[in-house]
Design an enzyme around this catalytic site. Sequence first.
Site, PDB file in Angstrom:
ATOM      1  CB  VAL A  60       8.209 -16.488  -0.985  1.00 27.95           C
ATOM      2  CG1 VAL A  60       9.425 -17.165  -0.368  1.00 27.95           C
ATOM      3  CG2 VAL A  60       8.565 -15.094  -1.484  1.00 27.95           C
ATOM      4  CG  HIS A 119       4.065 -12.154   5.706  1.00 27.79           C
ATOM      5  ND1 HIS A 119       4.020 -13.351   6.376  1.00 27.79           N
ATOM      6  CD2 HIS A 119       2.782 -11.833   5.437  1.00 27.79           C
ATOM      7  CE1 HIS A 119       2.767 -13.737   6.525  1.00 27.79           C
ATOM      8  NE2 HIS A 119       1.982 -12.832   5.959  1.00 27.79           N
ATOM      9  N   GLY A 138       0.052 -11.036  10.309  1.00 27.27           N
ATOM     10  CA  GLY A 138       1.068 -11.498  11.249  1.00 27.27           C
ATOM     11  C   GLY A 138       1.470 -12.950  11.057  1.00 27.27           C
ATOM     12  CD  GLN A 162      -5.558 -10.396   0.182  1.00 25.44           C
ATOM     13  OE1 GLN A 162      -6.292 -10.791   1.077  1.00 25.44           O
ATOM     14  NE2 GLN A 162      -4.243 -10.372   0.303  1.00 25.44           N
ATOM     15  CG  HIS A 216       5.373 -16.738   5.707  1.00 22.72           C
ATOM     16  ND1 HIS A 216       5.459 -16.172   4.447  1.00 22.72           N
ATOM     17  CD2 HIS A 216       4.043 -16.895   5.954  1.00 22.72           C
ATOM     18  CE1 HIS A 216       4.249 -16.027   3.957  1.00 22.72           C
ATOM     19  NE2 HIS A 216       3.369 -16.441   4.846  1.00 22.72           N
TER      20      HIS A 216
HETATM   21  P1  AMP Z   1      -1.553 -12.481   5.220  1.00 17.65           P
HETATM   22  O1  AMP Z   1      -0.755 -12.203   6.443  1.00 17.65           O
HETATM   23  O2  AMP Z   1      -1.771 -13.937   4.953  1.00 17.65           O
HETATM   24  O3  AMP Z   1      -2.816 -11.662   5.140  1.00 17.65           O
HETATM   25  O4  AMP Z   1      -0.659 -11.996   4.002  1.00 17.65           O
HETATM   26  C1  AMP Z   1      -0.186 -10.681   3.927  1.00 17.65           C
HETATM   27  C2  AMP Z   1       0.379 -10.456   2.555  1.00 17.65           C
HETATM   28  O5  AMP Z   1       1.458 -11.365   2.320  1.00 17.65           O
HETATM   29  C3  AMP Z   1      -0.640 -10.688   1.436  1.00 17.65           C
HETATM   30  O6  AMP Z   1      -0.463  -9.704   0.430  1.00 17.65           O
HETATM   31  C4  AMP Z   1      -0.268 -12.054   0.937  1.00 17.65           C
HETATM   32  O7  AMP Z   1      -0.617 -12.272  -0.414  1.00 17.65           O
HETATM   33  C5  AMP Z   1       1.242 -12.028   1.091  1.00 17.65           C
HETATM   34  N1  AMP Z   1       1.786 -13.387   1.124  1.00 17.65           N
HETATM   35  C6  AMP Z   1       1.362 -14.421   1.886  1.00 17.65           C
HETATM   36  N2  AMP Z   1       2.054 -15.535   1.601  1.00 17.65           N
HETATM   37  C7  AMP Z   1       2.937 -15.200   0.618  1.00 17.65           C
HETATM   38  C8  AMP Z   1       3.932 -15.928  -0.111  1.00 17.65           C
HETATM   39  N3  AMP Z   1       4.156 -17.221   0.109  1.00 17.65           N
HETATM   40  N4  AMP Z   1       4.639 -15.255  -1.049  1.00 17.65           N
HETATM   41  C9  AMP Z   1       4.409 -13.936  -1.282  1.00 17.65           C
HETATM   42  N5  AMP Z   1       3.494 -13.199  -0.615  1.00 17.65           N
HETATM   43  C10 AMP Z   1       2.758 -13.827   0.311  1.00 17.65           C
END
Ligand code: AMP
Length: 278
Positions: free
Chosen positions: A173, A34, A28, A150, A31
């Site tokens: 991104v 996501h 959650g 991850q 941005h």
């Molecule tokens: P999180 O909510 O931080 O667990 O992220 C959910 C998913 O979004 C994960 O697969 C992250 O690697 C991906 N994610 C987070 N930040 C970015 C970003 N800046 N660019 C691309 N994917 C992202």
Amino acid sequence: MKVVKKIADVRQLRWQQAGTWGLIPTMGFLHKGHLSLVEAAREANDFVGVSIFVNPIQFDQAVDLEKYPRDLDRDLKLLETAGADLVWVPAAAEVYPANFQTYVAVEKLSQPLEGAAREGHFRGVATVVALIFNVFQPTRAYFGEKDAQQLRVIRRMVSDLAFNMEVIGCATVREEDGLAMSSRNARLSAEARQQAISLHQALQTACKAFENGEQDAQKLKTMMRKVIDEHTLTKVDYVSVADTETLQELDKIGNQALLSLAVFVDDVRLIDNIIVSH
Ligand code: AMP
């Protein structure tokens, strides 16, 4: 867009729609990073599912879990606009009922880098992602390269445990100045936000040196540290030059390497990475 809390409700909706499903697991506070995953899933699948769950068992610091930013109403508006079909927002007790006691450990890949810095982190990640995969049974799941280790841990798990699905990695991104988008960026003060650019700058500095012929991993790591240490609010947790597949540290880079780092900016821990290759 349907928003549900119970596993049984996800199952029912998922199987009513027999086409291909793309899934994006998230914690959650969404941005553009996501949303780029949602967009990739939208393009390749008939339906798009998203989970929003701040997974307590992947946090090694109680205060980090407590301070993790949350805004469900905003997240749901963004997902509606992005074209998600189903959002699962479970309570912790739905995911981890009393007497829960089964965990997934991806052994070697979980040890270095984030795994060494955050005790039990990938055991928590692999366990919750396996559970989310079983709930949605997606055709494809989308993960960001921003969390490079991850992504590799999840790919290994899917392969080793024969999950019948594909894992898709998506490019990081970034903000205009190069800072990788992260939910944690919201916790940065104005001054810390300014200094947070140093992660990207450190990676760029090492990348340029590699392109100019520097293959010595130690020298590249020293360069990265130097860029970070020039700032007043930053503290390096680790810098790494590793094999892109095994994540083991390299002495000398051959064709390619994963450059990564974790840095505390004030008390906010940020990570970033880049793959360099000839
Ligand atoms: P999180 O909510 O931080 O667990 O992220 C959910 C998913 O979004 C994960 O697969 C992250 O690697 C991906 N994610 C987070 N930040 C970015 C970003 N800046 N660019 C691309 N994917 C992202």
